[in-house]
Design a protein around this motif. Structure first.
Motif, PDB file in Angstrom:
ATOM      1  N   MET A   1      57.419  13.970  19.934  1.00  0.00           N
ATOM      2  CA  MET A   1      57.073  14.337  21.307  1.00  0.00           C
ATOM      3  C   MET A   1      58.188  13.958  22.272  1.00  0.00           C
ATOM      4  SD  MET A   1      53.084  13.141  21.307  1.00  0.00           S
ATOM      5  CE  MET A   1      52.970  13.269  23.094  1.00  0.00           C
ATOM      6  N   HIS A   2      58.794  12.799  22.061  1.00  0.00           N
ATOM      7  CA  HIS A   2      59.907  12.359  22.904  1.00  0.00           C
ATOM      8  C   HIS A   2      61.041  13.383  22.865  1.00  0.00           C
ATOM      9  CE1 HIS A   2      62.900   9.683  24.687  1.00  0.00           C
ATOM     10  NE2 HIS A   2      63.670   9.890  23.640  1.00  0.00           N
ATOM     11  N   ARG A   3      61.387  13.832  21.658  1.00  0.00           N
ATOM     12  CA  ARG A   3      62.465  14.821  21.524  1.00  0.00           C
ATOM     13  C   ARG A   3      62.055  16.177  22.116  1.00  0.00           C
ATOM     14  NH1 ARG A   3      62.790  12.176  16.434  1.00  0.00           N
ATOM     15  NH2 ARG A   3      61.517  13.816  15.479  1.00  0.00           N
ATOM     16  N   GLY A   4      60.789  16.563  21.895  1.00  0.00           N
ATOM     17  CA  GLY A   4      60.321  17.840  22.425  1.00  0.00           C
ATOM     18  C   GLY A   4      60.320  17.872  23.941  1.00  0.00           C
ATOM     19  N   LEU A   5      59.858  16.788  24.550  1.00  0.00           N
ATOM     20  CA  LEU A   5      59.870  16.710  26.013  1.00  0.00           C
ATOM     21  C   LEU A   5      61.303  16.675  26.541  1.00  0.00           C
ATOM     22  CD1 LEU A   5      56.924  14.198  26.538  1.00  0.00           C
ATOM     23  CD2 LEU A   5      56.962  16.609  27.234  1.00  0.00           C
TER      24      LEU A   5
ATOM     25  N   GLY B   1      55.805  12.688  40.236  1.00  0.00           N
ATOM     26  CA  GLY B   1      55.765  12.444  41.669  1.00  0.00           C
ATOM     27  C   GLY B   1      54.980  13.449  42.491  1.00  0.00           C
ATOM     28  N   ASP B   2      54.850  14.701  42.004  1.00  0.00           N
ATOM     29  CA  ASP B   2      54.145  15.713  42.794  1.00  0.00           C
ATOM     30  C   ASP B   2      53.591  16.776  41.856  1.00  0.00           C
ATOM     31  OD1 ASP B   2      56.311  17.403  42.098  1.00  0.00           O
ATOM     32  OD2 ASP B   2      57.393  16.902  43.932  1.00  0.00           O
ATOM     33  N   GLU B   3      52.937  17.785  42.450  1.00  0.00           N
ATOM     34  CA  GLU B   3      52.275  18.797  41.636  1.00  0.00           C
ATOM     35  C   GLU B   3      53.254  19.595  40.784  1.00  0.00           C
ATOM     36  OE1 GLU B   3      48.997  19.338  41.015  1.00  0.00           O
ATOM     37  OE2 GLU B   3      48.912  17.389  42.040  1.00  0.00           O
ATOM     38  N   SER B   4      54.448  19.844  41.305  1.00  0.00           N
ATOM     39  CA  SER B   4      55.421  20.608  40.514  1.00  0.00           C
ATOM     40  C   SER B   4      55.831  19.825  39.269  1.00  0.00           C
ATOM     41  CB  SER B   4      56.643  20.953  41.365  1.00  0.00           C
ATOM     42  OG  SER B   4      57.384  19.786  41.713  1.00  0.00           O
ATOM     43  N   GLU B   5      55.941  18.505  39.387  1.00  0.00           N
ATOM     44  CA  GLU B   5      56.290  17.680  38.229  1.00  0.00           C
ATOM     45  C   GLU B   5      55.128  17.594  37.240  1.00  0.00           C
ATOM     46  OE1 GLU B   5      57.856  13.919  39.502  1.00  0.00           O
ATOM     47  OE2 GLU B   5      59.636  14.828  40.417  1.00  0.00           O
ATOM     48  N   PHE B   6      53.897  17.535  37.745  1.00  0.00           N
ATOM     49  CA  PHE B   6      52.738  17.566  36.850  1.00  0.00           C
ATOM     50  C   PHE B   6      52.695  18.880  36.071  1.00  0.00           C
ATOM     51  CE2 PHE B   6      50.886  13.978  39.189  1.00  0.00           C
ATOM     52  CZ  PHE B   6      50.240  13.299  38.162  1.00  0.00           C
TER      53      PHE B   6
ATOM     54  N   VAL C   1      53.208  22.179  31.161  1.00  0.00           N
ATOM     55  CA  VAL C   1      53.800  23.302  30.428  1.00  0.00           C
ATOM     56  C   VAL C   1      54.520  22.808  29.176  1.00  0.00           C
ATOM     57  CG1 VAL C   1      55.592  25.085  30.529  1.00  0.00           C
ATOM     58  CG2 VAL C   1      53.977  24.819  32.427  1.00  0.00           C
ATOM     59  N   ALA C   2      55.281  21.720  29.315  1.00  0.00           N
ATOM     60  CA  ALA C   2      56.023  21.183  28.168  1.00  0.00           C
ATOM     61  C   ALA C   2      55.068  20.703  27.075  1.00  0.00           C
ATOM     62  CB  ALA C   2      56.932  20.048  28.619  1.00  0.00           C
ATOM     63  N   LEU C   3      53.990  20.003  27.460  1.00  0.00           N
ATOM     64  CA  LEU C   3      53.028  19.534  26.454  1.00  0.00           C
ATOM     65  C   LEU C   3      52.377  20.703  25.721  1.00  0.00           C
ATOM     66  CD1 LEU C   3      51.316  16.561  28.356  1.00  0.00           C
ATOM     67  CD2 LEU C   3      52.868  16.406  26.393  1.00  0.00           C
ATOM     68  N   LYS C   4      52.063  21.756  26.445  1.00  0.00           N
ATOM     69  CA  LYS C   4      51.453  22.930  25.812  1.00  0.00           C
ATOM     70  C   LYS C   4      52.388  23.542  24.780  1.00  0.00           C
ATOM     71  CE  LYS C   4      48.278  24.441  29.467  1.00  0.00           C
ATOM     72  NZ  LYS C   4      47.993  25.488  30.488  1.00  0.00           N
ATOM     73  N   GLU C   5      53.689  23.489  25.063  1.00  0.00           N
ATOM     74  CA  GLU C   5      54.642  24.124  24.149  1.00  0.00           C
ATOM     75  C   GLU C   5      54.953  23.267  22.932  1.00  0.00           C
ATOM     76  OE1 GLU C   5      58.132  25.758  25.848  1.00  0.00           O
ATOM     77  OE2 GLU C   5      57.078  26.768  27.497  1.00  0.00           O
ATOM     78  N   ILE C   6      54.907  21.934  23.074  1.00  0.00           N
ATOM     79  CA  ILE C   6      55.316  21.096  21.956  1.00  0.00           C
ATOM     80  C   ILE C   6      54.146  20.611  21.109  1.00  0.00           C
ATOM     81  CG2 ILE C   6      57.340  20.305  23.229  1.00  0.00           C
ATOM     82  CD1 ILE C   6      55.973  17.605  23.572  1.00  0.00           C
TER      83      ILE C   6
END
Length: 329
Positions: free
Chosen positions: A284-288, A311-316, A321-326
């Motif tokens: 997960m570390h590498r995927g993120l 820090g904000d909604e764009s970062e969330f 999106v990244a978690l969904k992909e990895i």
């Protein structure tokens, strides 16, 4: 990683520009105290050394903010890291209650025993603990810490690193109770909660016999004029502190909900930290990282991945999106 907060090497490894990273490898508040708007920089006299009155103005603000008893002393320092390196000169035989801070082990040349829980602490030894703990956010009650101190009053110290305590809505500091135990030492970091780690400011809180040798070693000017000015203004800003704690709680709830939605097991009693327990942590570390999101893994804790707070909604959304992909659906 020895410390979080420096994805420069990752930038080269993954071919992503430094400014394009979302750095979640630290436990630092992403909403820094607005020092540019709140401080009149004509008041910062860098042309002279800090006076005794300058230092007293800072310690007065810190005493009120941390609720330090009158008979307990407080010493400002240029961050807590130099103090950690001084600990072997203060304590005799010591043990470290489970924490990821490599600095403590380094200070003792990697010869300090690391114990998993309070029940494992031997009777005759000083104790060093982090509360809330890093990386899992575990919180010990002030009463538990007082009990530890009471059981070793014969010259054994209990050193409590409260770097993450400021962010808690339900306060867990042992500082207001320090008049009851002479062998307590508390370390307070300024940078994490106020989001200004580059200022290099912290405080040692202890009784006079313990703090005296540190005061002598650190000299007459332990912190800069800039740290004094920003520090005393921020420490007195109660409205910002209360609003920020509520904001962090809200965002921590959002982060936990996001992790739970992906069936990830995690620990998080501090709003600034979430520790994922998963056999896929390194993957997960590498995927993120491939998505420009820098997290923290630990060589001594396989299967653990620590996230700081977006820090904000764009970062969330970027993290989501990244978690969904990895992760498999």
């Amino acid at each position: 990683m020895y410390h979080g907060g420096d994805p420069a090497a990752a930038a080269a490894l993954y071919g992503i520009l430094r400014d394009d990273w979302l750095d979640l490898s630290t436990g630092i508040n992403p909403h820094a105290w607005p020092w540019r708007q709140r401080v009149e920089f004509d008041d910062v006299a860098l042309e002279r050394l800090p006076s005794r009155g300058d230092l007293e103005s800072l310690t007065t603000a810190a005493r009120a903010a941390y609720r330090v008893p009158d008979e307990t002393e407080i010493l400002p320092v240029a961050g807590i890291e130099p103090v950690i390196r001084q600990l072997p000169s203060l304590v005799r035989k010591a043990v470290l209650l489970d924490t990821s801070y490599a600095s403590y082990r380094t200070a003792f040349d990697d010869e300090i025993p690391v114990l998993r829980g309070p029940s494992e602490i031997p009777a005759r030894s000083s104790v060093i603990l982090v509360n809330p703990n890093n990386p899992d956010g575990r919180i010990l009650s002030p009463e538990t810490i007082l009990s530890l101190a009471e059981s070793r009053q014969d010259a054994d110290l209990v050193v409590v690193d409260e770097a993450y305590e400021d962010a808690l809505s339900e306060r867990a500091s042992v500082v207001p109770l320090m008049s009851r135990m002479q062998n307590l030492v508390v370390l307070r970091s300024f940078g994490k909660f106020y989001g200004l780690p580059g200022l290099r400011l912290g405080f040692i809180i202890a009784h006079p016999p313990t703090i005296a040798p540190l005061r002598e070693r650190l000299g007459d000017w332990p912190v800069s004029q800039l740290a004094i000015t920003i520090g005393r203004h921020a420490l007195a800003d109660r409205e910002w502190q209360e609003k920020t704690r509520l904001r962090l709680d809200t965002q921590a709830h959002e982060l936990r909900a996001l992790l739970a939605a992906h069936a990830l097991q995690f620990e998080s009693q501090s709003p600034l930290l979430a520790l994922i327990r998963d056999d896929r942590a390194a993957e997960m570390h590498r995927g993120l990282a491939a998505h420009g999101i820098w997290t923290r893994i630990f060589t001594d804790r396989p299967g653990s991945l620590r996230l700081g707070l977006p820090g904000d909604e764009s970062e969330f959304r970027r993290l989501e999106v990244a978690l969904k992909e990895i992760l498999p659906s």
